[in-house]
Structure formats: structure tokens, C-alpha cells
Enzyme design. Structure first.
Site, PDB file in Angstrom:
ATOM      1  N   ASN A   1       3.469  -1.278 -24.710  1.00 30.71           N
ATOM      2  CA  ASN A   1       2.118  -0.707 -25.289  1.00 30.71           C
ATOM      3  C   ASN A   1       2.525   0.551 -26.326  1.00 30.71           C
ATOM      4  O   ASN A   1       1.512   0.991 -27.031  1.00 30.71           O
ATOM      5  CB  ASN A   1       1.233  -0.116 -23.970  1.00 30.71           C
ATOM      6  CG  ASN A   1       2.428   0.960 -23.189  1.00 30.71           C
ATOM      7  OD1 ASN A   1       3.253   0.966 -23.572  1.00 30.71           O
ATOM      8  ND2 ASN A   1       1.623   1.472 -22.300  1.00 30.71           N
TER       9      ASN A   1
ATOM     10  N   CYS B   1      -0.495   4.376 -19.981  1.00 26.19           N
ATOM     11  CA  CYS B   1      -0.311   4.680 -18.599  1.00 26.19           C
ATOM     12  C   CYS B   1      -0.883   5.964 -18.280  1.00 26.19           C
ATOM     13  O   CYS B   1      -1.176   6.281 -17.099  1.00 26.19           O
ATOM     14  CB  CYS B   1       1.158   4.506 -17.898  1.00 26.19           C
ATOM     15  SG  CYS B   1       2.313   5.366 -19.181  1.00 26.19           S
TER      16      CYS B   1
ATOM     17  N   GLU C   1      10.324  13.145 -19.445  1.00 27.55           N
ATOM     18  CA  GLU C   1      10.776  12.851 -20.814  1.00 27.55           C
ATOM     19  C   GLU C   1      10.168  13.805 -21.738  1.00 27.55           C
ATOM     20  O   GLU C   1       9.053  14.330 -21.419  1.00 27.55           O
ATOM     21  CB  GLU C   1      10.218  11.429 -21.321  1.00 27.55           C
ATOM     22  CG  GLU C   1      11.028  10.357 -20.263  1.00 27.55           C
ATOM     23  CD  GLU C   1      10.785   8.894 -20.874  1.00 27.55           C
ATOM     24  OE1 GLU C   1      11.945   7.914 -21.070  1.00 27.55           O
ATOM     25  OE2 GLU C   1       9.643   8.482 -21.268  1.00 27.55           O
TER      26      GLU C   1
ATOM     27  N   GLU D   1       9.229   5.793 -15.462  1.00 24.86           N
ATOM     28  CA  GLU D   1       7.921   6.188 -16.082  1.00 24.86           C
ATOM     29  C   GLU D   1       7.120   4.916 -15.610  1.00 24.86           C
ATOM     30  O   GLU D   1       7.108   3.868 -16.340  1.00 24.86           O
ATOM     31  CB  GLU D   1       7.708   6.556 -17.500  1.00 24.86           C
ATOM     32  CG  GLU D   1       8.789   7.636 -18.044  1.00 24.86           C
ATOM     33  CD  GLU D   1       8.017   8.905 -17.596  1.00 24.86           C
ATOM     34  OE1 GLU D   1       7.066   9.146 -16.797  1.00 24.86           O
ATOM     35  OE2 GLU D   1       8.888  10.052 -17.912  1.00 24.86           O
TER      36      GLU D   1
END
Ligand code: ADP
Length: 484
Positions: A157, A290, A464, A256
Site C-alpha cells: 500500500n 492501516c 517507527e 506494524e
């Protein structure tokens, strides 16, 4: 491909500083999700190639880790400059294989490059500590050292930014990296390899393995003893596999995973801002992120007017292929993704929800789906508990703040969340009460290299970006100096 793309368009794997075929010479096709046409045929790496890449990364580690931080910083800064210089080409390549509108794709390149810029700067700030000792004659030192060879497994994505968000802190810390990009979008990953090489990243420090053999390569990356850390972005179900497989050799992990972001609109919200934020959060990348809002909880006093304005703005979105001027919504990534969205909307409607806009495949055909707003969505609709990953917004009415918080937290996920309110007391109460790693208050898009990105609950582990992001690639060593 236009000739302008030629330098950045690679179809071989990048291992140990060389562009190579897969060990068994197999290749796979990369397709344009808008038309289904083949745009490239790419080396399909094998588990053996993964071992070769890990060995190259280990060999490179001994030198890279000892390069002065300022020099590593310069290399990363050059990579940032090259990404900036090539934003147009990188964005066009990304749009072609991923399907997002080309302007949005270029936006992702800026976003992806911002992690390289940020961690080029952070490379020089890996400070240790000197701790007061409890007795005389001793000094307590804390050193921060690179963990070693790291593996990155990334999704389709954000074919650029999900990679830079991992390799930039890894390289800044002095680690080396083996990247396995998603098979849908390997070209953007390989283009980064071209630029890294040009920026002076030494051979073996960065390796890129395009492959359709995700489980087999994943098994090597998560079980090989030389890999000391795995950073994975993708589904919670694969995240569990990565975690399980990494247990055997006790690897450090960043995960993640999936999200199921609530988007709450309180009665005291700035309505126009809430509608704009909802559009931005929901429809970015056609709902395929997400952190996209997945469930909209709207307080009873403004439910009807919010629904009307939001549906109107949704209906005005221009859908089409990435390169058509003015397009705001691209296709979904695959026919499978389309079928999932269709099934979730079908389930909600069968249980009593009403589509006030959209609700079906788009007339353009292919993988296109209509931007959709559903109202009166019942609590047992599957799309309230599952990540829809498409342009679908379910609206649910609520009465009290307490009820909104309970609804928002009724999920196994806890990545992003959003709410719109102006009462300062409410803003603090709700921001503290929401079980999520990220809270957007009166903002629909919050990701930035400066801030920590990550989830709680089954949305993952670690952060992150930000100053915390580099810690994920460092070990802490306590040195006790005696006889002082
Ligand atoms: P998505 O649904 O977004 O494609 P996945 O979790 O399936 O999410 O994929 C994310 C990344 O994980 C991709 O690079 C994919 O190829 C990889 N992957 C898929 N299955 C496995 C596996 N068993 N082990 C390791 N990586 C995997």
C-alpha cells in the site's frame, strides 16, 4: 514505461551490490491494477537468494557499523537528495504498479524521503549514557550499538515509504538490511536500490529481494541466526507467523499490523473540519491504509447533518486510473481485495445498513469500487470488526462520550484513532482513554517522520519514525568500569 523511467526501472534482485536473477531464474509479472496489463517481469527470488543476501549483509555489517556516524549520515543525506531529484519518476513508477493517483504517489515519495532525511540527521545523535555509580571506584557507561543484520518485510500500500521507514533508521544506526517487498509492488523497492547504490551505500548494506515466495523467504528471514531483527508491516495474521517463527532465535521485532481506526465526531465538533478530515482519513489510497478510518461514530445531535455532508463530499470524489487528470481515487490493488470489500458491504446491507452513496463495484470495471457511505450500520456488521481496506465508510450513531469511548475501544486492534471535538476537557479525556498508538484530534492525517508511528493491542509492537524509531535498531550495552 516511458524512457524517462529507464534508469530506475530494474527487474533483477539487488544482492551484495549486484543486480542478479533469482537462483532458479524464475520471474513473475507485475501488473497495473487499473487495467490488469503486465508492466514488468521481475526476478522471483528463492530462499537460497535470501541466504545469499543475509550473508552479504553480514559481511557488510563489520565495515558499515564502524563507519563514522557523520559519514553514514552523509550517505543517507545523498539518498534523500536523489529521491527528491527523482520524485517525478519514482512517483510515476509507484502509481503504475500500485494504482494510486499520480499526485498522491508523488506525495508518498516526499513522505518516504522524509524518513531518509530524518534518520540521516538522527544517525549523529545516537547518544549513550554515563550513570552515577552506587559506590566509589566505578563508572557506569551505556553504549548504543547497531543490532546487526536486519530484515524488512513490507506491504504494497506504500511501496516506497514502508521501506524507507525501516531501512533509513537501520542504516543510520549502523545495521545492514535485507528487504522483501510485496510481490504486487517490487519496482518501487528496486528503484530505491538504484538510488542507494548511486548515493554510495556500500555493497551488501542494502539488499532487495522481490519474490512471490513470501512464506519461504519469510521463513529464512525469521529463522536465520544471523538476522538479529525483523521489521514487518502487513496483516496481523502474517505478523503472528513472523513473531512465532522469530521466537526460535529470539529476534528483536517491530510489527506494524492491522488497524481498525475509529473516527468519532462529537456534537461540539467543527462540522466542516470533521467532514474534510473524514474524507482525508477514509479515502487516502482508496481506503487502503492501516490508519484509514474504518468506523465512524457520530453523536446523535449532528448525525444526520454529518451524514448528509459526508455523503455529498464522498459522491463528488473522482474515480479513475492513476494517470487521468484530476483523479482522487484509484482502483483497489487486486480482484481479491475488491471481492473482500464487496463481501463486507454485502454483509452490512443484509443486516440492515443503507448505502446513501456508492455500495457497488464502479462502472469503470476492473478493480474499481465506488466510494461508499453506509448509514444505520448494525453493531454485528463484519466491517466494524474487520479492516475493510477499501473506500467504505460505515456510520454509527451514539449518545454519550462514555459510549463513544467504549465503542472505539471494542476492538482487538489499536493503531490509529481520530476524534473531532472542541471542548478542551473532552479532548484530554478522550485522547487519554482511547486505546490506540496514534490519536488524531481534529486532524484526519497525522503521520509524519517526526512522530512515533505504531500500535497497541494486536496492531503491533515498536514504533517507527521519530527519535524512538532508531532505538529499534540499537542494542544497549552496559559497561562497568571498575578500579577507577
Ligand atoms: P496484505 O494483506 O497487506 O498483502 P500481508 O501480511 O499478506 O498483507 O503481506 C505483507 C507482506 O508480508 C508482503 O511482503 C507479503 O509478501 C509478506 N508475507 C506474506 N505471507 C508471509 C509469510 N508467511 N511470511 C513472511 N512474509 C509474508
Amino acid at each position: 514505461m516511458s524512457p524517462r523511467d529507464s534508469k530506475l526501472l530494474r527487474d533483477q534482485a539487488y544482492i551484495g551490490g549486484n543486480w542478479v536473477e533469482a537462483s532458479d531464474s524464475r520471474r513473475f509479472d507485475v501488473t497495473d491494477p487499473a487495467s490488469g496489463s503486465v508492466i514488468a517481469s521481475v526476478a522471483d527470488c528463492t530462499p537460497q537468494d535470501a541466504v545469499t543476501a543475509i550473508t552479504a549483509a553480514q559481511a557488510a555489517f563489520s565495515q558499515w557499523r564502524h563507519m563514522p556516524a557523520k559519514e553514514r549520515s552523509r550517505v543517507l543525506r545523498r539518498l534523500f537528495d536523489l529521491m527528491t531529484l527523482h520524485t517525478g519518476e519514482l512517483g510515476e513508477l509507484l502509481a503504475r504498479e500500485q494504482g494510486k493517483p499520480v499526485a498522491e504517489a508523488k506525495g508518498e515519495i516526499f513522505y518516504g524521503a522524509s524518513f531518509v532525511e530524518w534518520f540521516a540527521e538522527e544517525a549523529r545523535r545516537v547518544y549513550g549514557d554515563v550513570i552515577p555509580a552506587p559506590g566509589s571506584g566505578r563508572e557506569i557507561l551505556v553504549l548504543k550499538q547497531p543490532i546487526g543484520v536486519t530484515a524488512a518485510i513490507t506491504p504494497w500500500n506504500f511501496p516506497n515509504a514502508m521501506i524507507t521507514r525501516k531501512i533509513a533508521p537501520a542504516l543510520a544506526a549502523g545495521c545492514t538490511s535485507v528487504v522483501k517487498p510485496a510481490p504486487e509492488t517490487p519496482l518501487s523497492a528496486l528503484a530505491l536500490g538504484v538510488l542507494a547504490q548511486e548515493a554510495g551505500v556500500p555493497e551488501g548494506v542494502l539488499n532487495i529481494l522481490p519474490s512471490t515466495r513470501a512464506a519461504e523467504i519469510g521463513l529464512v528471514l525469521t529463522s536465520h541466526p544471523l538476522v538479529r531483527k525483523v521489521s514487518f508491516t502487513g496483516s496481523t495474521s502474517v505478523g503472528r507467523i513472523v513473531m512465532r517463527q522469530s521466537a526460535e532465535t529470539i529476534k528483536k521485532l517491530s510489527l506494524e499490523l492491522g488497524g481498525n481506526a475509529p473516527f468519532i465526531v462529537f456534537d461540539d465538533a467543527d462540522l466542516e473540519a470533521a467532514v474534510a478530515g473524514a474524507i482525508a482519513s477514509k479515502y487516502r489510497n482508496s481506503g487502503q491504509t492501516c490508519v484509514c478510518a474504518n468506523r465512524f461514530y457520530v453523536q446523535a445531535g449532528i448525525y444526520d447533518v454529518f451524514a448528509e455532508k459526508f455523503a455529498k463530499a464522498t459522491g463528488a470524489l473522482k474515480v479513475g486510473p492513476a494517470f487521468e487528470p484530476g483523479v482522487e481515487q484509484g482502483p483497489l490493488i487486486t480482484a481479491k481485495a475488491l471481492a473482500k470489500v464487496e463481501a463486507l458491504v454485502g454483509d452490512a446491507i443484509a443486516k440492515g445498513a443503507k448505502a446513501v452513496v456508492g455500495g457497488a463495484r464502479h462502472a469503470l470495471g476492473g478493480n474499481f469500487y465506488e466510494p461508499t457511505v453506509l448509514i444505520d450500520v448494525p453493531s454485528d456488521a463484519r466491517l466494524l470488526s474487520e479492516e475493510v481496506f477499501g473506500p467504505v465508510a460505515p456510520l454509527i450513531r451514539f449518545d454519550t462520550e462514555k459510549e463513544a469511548i467504549e465503542l472505539a475501544n471494542a476492538s482487538e486492534y489499536g493503531l490509529a484513532s481520530y476524534f473531532y471535538a472542541r471542548d478542551l476537557g473532552r479532548v484530554f479525556r478522550v485522547a487519554r482513554a482511547i486505546e490506540a498508538g496514534i490519536v488524531g484530534v481534529n486532524e484526519g492525517i497525522v503521520s509524519t517522520a517526526e512522530a512515533p508511528f505504531g500500535g497497541v493491542k494486536q496492531s503491533g509492537l515498536g514504533r517507527e519514525g521519530s527519535r524512538y524509531g532508531i532505538e529499534e535498531y540499537l542494542e544497549i550495552k552496559y559497561v562497568c568500569l571498575g578500579g577507577m
